[in-house]
Design an enzyme around this catalytic site. Structure first.
Site, PDB file in Angstrom:
ATOM      1  N   ARG A  47       0.809  -1.207   0.000  1.00 36.83           N
ATOM      2  CA  ARG A  47       0.000   0.000   0.000  1.00 36.83           C
ATOM      3  C   ARG A  47       0.844   1.260   0.000  1.00 36.83           C
ATOM      4  NH1 ARG A  47      -3.143   1.933  -2.633  1.00 36.83           N
ATOM      5  NH2 ARG A  47      -4.139  -0.104  -2.552  1.00 36.83           N
ATOM      6  N   LYS A  92       1.863  24.990  -4.080  1.00 33.43           N
ATOM      7  CA  LYS A  92       0.610  24.383  -3.607  1.00 33.43           C
ATOM      8  C   LYS A  92       0.766  22.866  -3.609  1.00 33.43           C
ATOM      9  CE  LYS A  92      -2.142  28.257  -5.321  1.00 33.43           C
ATOM     10  NZ  LYS A  92      -3.163  28.715  -6.299  1.00 33.43           N
ATOM     11  N   GLU A  94       3.924  39.857  -8.815  1.00 30.51           N
ATOM     12  CA  GLU A  94       2.602  39.506  -9.326  1.00 30.51           C
ATOM     13  C   GLU A  94       1.854  40.778  -9.689  1.00 30.51           C
ATOM     14  OE1 GLU A  94      -0.679  36.564  -7.629  1.00 30.51           O
ATOM     15  OE2 GLU A  94      -0.677  38.468  -6.554  1.00 30.51           O
ATOM     16  N   ASP A 136      -1.300  37.533 -13.417  1.00 28.09           N
ATOM     17  CA  ASP A 136      -2.290  36.730 -12.713  1.00 28.09           C
ATOM     18  C   ASP A 136      -3.703  36.943 -13.243  1.00 28.09           C
ATOM     19  OD1 ASP A 136      -2.984  34.887 -10.613  1.00 28.09           O
ATOM     20  OD2 ASP A 136      -3.828  36.587  -9.529  1.00 28.09           O
ATOM     21  N   LYS A 180       3.767  39.311  -4.011  1.00 30.38           N
ATOM     22  CA  LYS A 180       2.380  39.086  -4.400  1.00 30.38           C
ATOM     23  C   LYS A 180       1.502  40.240  -3.933  1.00 30.38           C
ATOM     24  CE  LYS A 180       1.169  34.951  -5.162  1.00 30.38           C
ATOM     25  NZ  LYS A 180       0.602  33.573  -5.047  1.00 30.38           N
TER      26      LYS A 180
END
Length: 293
Positions: free
Chosen positions: A104, A139, A201, A222, A171
């Protein structure tokens, strides 16, 4: 892919060991130990249930070998190779108990990483003929980033920064707190070393103009429309690396690549790509049906 560099053992082993410890718990595999005679041998075939790109074979091998060094694995498909539905990826032989104990954990790594590689390959194929590279983001699953980013490379993609210390990425929240783009860039430049790149960004062409005036190395465009991306690339004129981001799909990737951007970053590749369905088919070697003493 022959150019795919394998992950070093020193990186892989602690991750696989941790996954096995999580699965073995406090008493080990009490099911297999109770049912399977200790001297029973078996062969497992790792078979693809659907077509895709294979990634994570070294992790599979580690999972089996850490449980039992007597296990042998023969590859039928190279790392980063394409498989068809029903095709055998590898043959694993050894003590049946050990095979069942490790299966597994081995499959979890293989299915997940192969799923990321397969999704990446689909996007790479969608933008073929354009210069844009498909790249991943931060992410990722906590603790598994290095593996998931490796799987992106296995699928023909490239990696964005690995962590917060790789590069400066200013950002919208940084800009909002700093007050404006120029202030954020100037503060970053005064604080970092000469080897560190600065990316900003931007959501609008006006912000892009301010970022370019401040002399950034890259711009993250973006959630821009195709029309705005095309204009943005023309405004940049090769002065900075251009990266498109925001809700990229296989259907939209080609049109975005056609705008001339250098990079297309896709967060879902690592946070929600579906697994590649891979199963294990068992063949028992010899008579393992006798009762345990």
């Amino acid at each position: 892919m022959s150019s795919l560099a394998p992950l070093p053992q020193i990186i892989m082993e602690p991750i696989v060991r941790g996954a096995l410890l999580e699965d073995l718990g406090r008493a080990g595999d009490i099911t297999s130990d109770a049912i399977i005679p200790a001297d029973c041998k078996a062969t497992l075939a790792l078979n693809a249930r659907q077509a895709g790109v294979v990634a994570g074979l070294d992790l599979v091998m580690f999972a089996f070998l850490l449980v039992d060094p007597g296990i042998n694995m023969q590859l039928r498909c190279p790392e980063g190779g394409k498989v068809s539905a029903g095709e055998t990826i590898a043959i694993v032989t050894g003590p049946a108990r050990s095979l069942l104990t490790a299966e597994r954990t081995a499959l979890n790594f293989l299915c997940k990483l192969s799923g990321i590689a397969t999704a990446t390959a689909a996007l790479v194929n969608a933008v073929r003929g354009h210069n844009a590279k498909i790249v991943c983001t931060r992410k990722t699953t906590p603790g598994l980033r290095v593996l998931e980013k490796y799987a992106v490379r296995a699928g023909g993609g490239a990696n964005h920064r690995f962590a917060l210390d790789d590069a400066v990425l200013i950002k919208d929240n940084h800009i909002a707190i700093a007050g404006d783009i120029r202030t954020a860039i100037e503060r970053a430049r005064s604080a970092i070393g000469h080897m560190v790149k600065i990316e900003v960004e931007v959501d609008t062409l006006g912000q892009l103009e301010m970022a370019l005036a401040a002399g950034v190395d890259a711009v993250l465009l973006d959630n821009m429309s195709v029309e705005d991306l095309t204009q943005a690339v023309a405004m940049v004129g090769g002065r900075a690396i251009t990266e498109a981001s925001g809700r990229i799909t296989r259907a939209s990737a080609a049109a975005i690549a056609a705008t001339g951007v250098d990079l297309i970053s896709v967060g879902w590749l690592t946070h929600s790509a579906p697994i590649l369905d891979i199963g294990l088919d068992v063949r028992v070697d010899g008579n393992c049906s006798r009762r345990l003493n």
